[in-house]
Design a protein around this motif. Structure first.
Motif, PDB file in Angstrom:
ATOM      1  N   GLY A 160       0.821  -1.199   0.000  1.00 16.48           N
ATOM      2  CA  GLY A 160       0.000   0.000   0.000  1.00 16.48           C
ATOM      3  C   GLY A 160       0.860   1.256   0.000  1.00 16.48           C
ATOM      4  O   GLY A 160       2.096   1.190  -0.066  1.00 16.48           O
ATOM      5  N   ASP A 161       0.212   2.411   0.082  1.00 20.98           N
ATOM      6  CA  ASP A 161       0.902   3.702   0.078  1.00 20.98           C
ATOM      7  C   ASP A 161       1.403   4.000   1.494  1.00 20.98           C
ATOM      8  O   ASP A 161       0.634   4.471   2.343  1.00 20.98           O
ATOM      9  N   VAL A 162       2.674   3.729   1.752  1.00 20.72           N
ATOM     10  CA  VAL A 162       3.229   3.888   3.102  1.00 20.72           C
ATOM     11  C   VAL A 162       3.271   5.352   3.521  1.00 20.72           C
ATOM     12  O   VAL A 162       3.000   5.691   4.674  1.00 20.72           O
ATOM     13  N   ALA A 163       3.602   6.244   2.580  1.00 18.69           N
ATOM     14  CA  ALA A 163       3.657   7.672   2.908  1.00 18.69           C
ATOM     15  C   ALA A 163       2.293   8.162   3.389  1.00 18.69           C
ATOM     16  O   ALA A 163       2.192   8.889   4.375  1.00 18.69           O
ATOM     17  N   LEU A 164       1.240   7.734   2.704  1.00 23.01           N
ATOM     18  CA  LEU A 164      -0.110   8.114   3.118  1.00 23.01           C
ATOM     19  C   LEU A 164      -0.448   7.497   4.467  1.00 23.01           C
ATOM     20  O   LEU A 164      -1.076   8.138   5.312  1.00 23.01           O
ATOM     21  N   SER A 165      -0.018   6.267   4.698  1.00 22.35           N
ATOM     22  CA  SER A 165      -0.280   5.588   5.967  1.00 22.35           C
ATOM     23  C   SER A 165       0.342   6.346   7.133  1.00 22.35           C
ATOM     24  O   SER A 165      -0.302   6.570   8.164  1.00 22.35           O
ATOM     25  N   VAL A 166       1.594   6.751   6.974  1.00 23.83           N
ATOM     26  CA  VAL A 166       2.276   7.501   8.034  1.00 23.83           C
ATOM     27  C   VAL A 166       1.561   8.821   8.296  1.00 23.83           C
ATOM     28  O   VAL A 166       1.361   9.233   9.446  1.00 23.83           O
ATOM     29  N   THR A 167       1.147   9.489   7.214  1.00 30.24           N
ATOM     30  CA  THR A 167       0.451  10.765   7.349  1.00 30.24           C
ATOM     31  C   THR A 167      -0.868  10.588   8.085  1.00 30.24           C
ATOM     32  O   THR A 167      -1.205  11.360   8.993  1.00 30.24           O
ATOM     33  N   LEU A 168      -1.647   9.563   7.715  1.00 24.94           N
ATOM     34  CA  LEU A 168      -2.944   9.328   8.355  1.00 24.94           C
ATOM     35  C   LEU A 168      -2.777   8.943   9.820  1.00 24.94           C
ATOM     36  O   LEU A 168      -3.563   9.370  10.680  1.00 24.94           O
ATOM     37  N   THR A 169      -1.752   8.129  10.120  1.00 20.19           N
ATOM     38  CA  THR A 169      -1.490   7.758  11.514  1.00 20.19           C
ATOM     39  C   THR A 169      -1.170   8.985  12.352  1.00 20.19           C
ATOM     40  O   THR A 169      -1.702   9.163  13.454  1.00 20.19           O
TER      41      THR A 169
END
Length: 290
Positions: free
Chosen positions: A94-103
């Motif tokens: 998945g999109d890890v950059a987006l995951s970090v941002t959402l977290t």
């Protein structure tokens, strides 16, 4: 489950270590991604902060459960995505950059929303008989101290001493995993005889919350025509909650370990559904490459 030094000290400490480790992997650029992916960030955040608590409330209405268990399920539903969601997103392509941002964003927002939703759940399910309360100000402060502050410290170390941060990140990750394994192990040892009863009490509700949240996140991304990697990310980010934080709040701050039962069972089940998400994401990714 009984409250003691384990739930009052070890759980918050383990969570702080996990968040410190996550902070060591973050740089300010991670937060600037919010302006780069406005639609994906908005969809993920709305699903996390608003849709997920609604799913949790619906489950408590449909599935019979004790009032304390229902409160624990709601607290779990209003917690942000945990560090595990970043790892699972990475493994699922998945999109890890987006995951970090959402977290990071959900962790900021839920500092304010957790006390509000938790108090509403306490009033609704326990009413005037509630012997506990969740003071909004002190709770916000404690959540800040065990989540946002360690993350900020980790980021500051990464900014000033990047090489040291990279070395520490690996050690902190191992330490965090070790602490979480220890926590789950101690829970199993102390409550092993009660575990089948816990699963009977909350298994259906917890599984519905986990799978319902994942599907809601995935189809929300599909509805708004996000790229597949972002659909997978939002599904995981919305579906994988910070169970450790939920246990720390219910067994620690609320001093009612019975409310921690949903989060304890969830912390075991989420890795099974997370593994399924990893298999799905990798299968789709390999199919697109071939």
């Amino acid at each position: 489950m009984q409250s003691n030094l384990f739930t009052a000290v070890l759980l918050p400490l383990a969570l702080a270590v996990v968040m410190l480790g996550m902070g060591l992997s973050l740089v300010p650029e991670d937060f600037r991604r919010i302006t780069r992916y406005p639609k994906a960030v908005a969809i993920g955040t709305v699903c996390q902060v608003l849709l997920l608590p609604l799913i949790g409330a619906l489950i408590t209405w449909v599935v019979p459960m004790q009032p304390a268990i229902a409160v624990g399920l709601i607290v779990l539903a209003v917690c942000p995505g945990g560090p595990s969601s970043n790892l699972i997103t990475y493994l699922a392509k998945g999109d890890v950059a987006l995951s970090v941002t959402l977290t990071a964003l959900s962790s900021l927002i839920t500092v304010f929303t957790i006390p509000i939703f938790a108090n509403l759940a306490l009033q609704h399910f326990l009413g005037q008989n509630a012997a506990i309360a969740l003071p909004i100000g002190p709770t916000m402060l404690q959540i800040f101290l065990i989540t946002l502050l360690p993350t900020a410290i980790g980021m500051a170390i990464r900014e000033k001493f990047p090489n040291t941060a990279r070395r520490l990140e690996k050690s902190m990750s191992r330490l965090a995993i070790g602490l979480l394994v220890l926590i789950i192990g101690l829970l199993l040892i102390r409550e092993g005889s009660k575990l089948p009863g816990f699963i009977v009490q909350v298994g259906v509700g917890v599984l519905l919350l986990n799978l319902g949240a994942m599907l809601a996140g995935f189809f929300a991304g599909k509805l708004f025509r996000l790229p597949l990697a972002q659909q997978i990310c939002i599904a995981i980010e919305v579906g994988i909650q910070n169970g450790t934080l939920a246990i720390a709040i219910t067994a620690g701050l609320l001093n009612n370990p019975d409310m921690a039962v949903p989060a304890a069972v969830y912390s075991l089940l989420m890795y099974l559904t997370g593994f399924g998400a990893i298999l799905y994401g990798r299968r789709i990714a390999s199919g697109r490459m071939s």
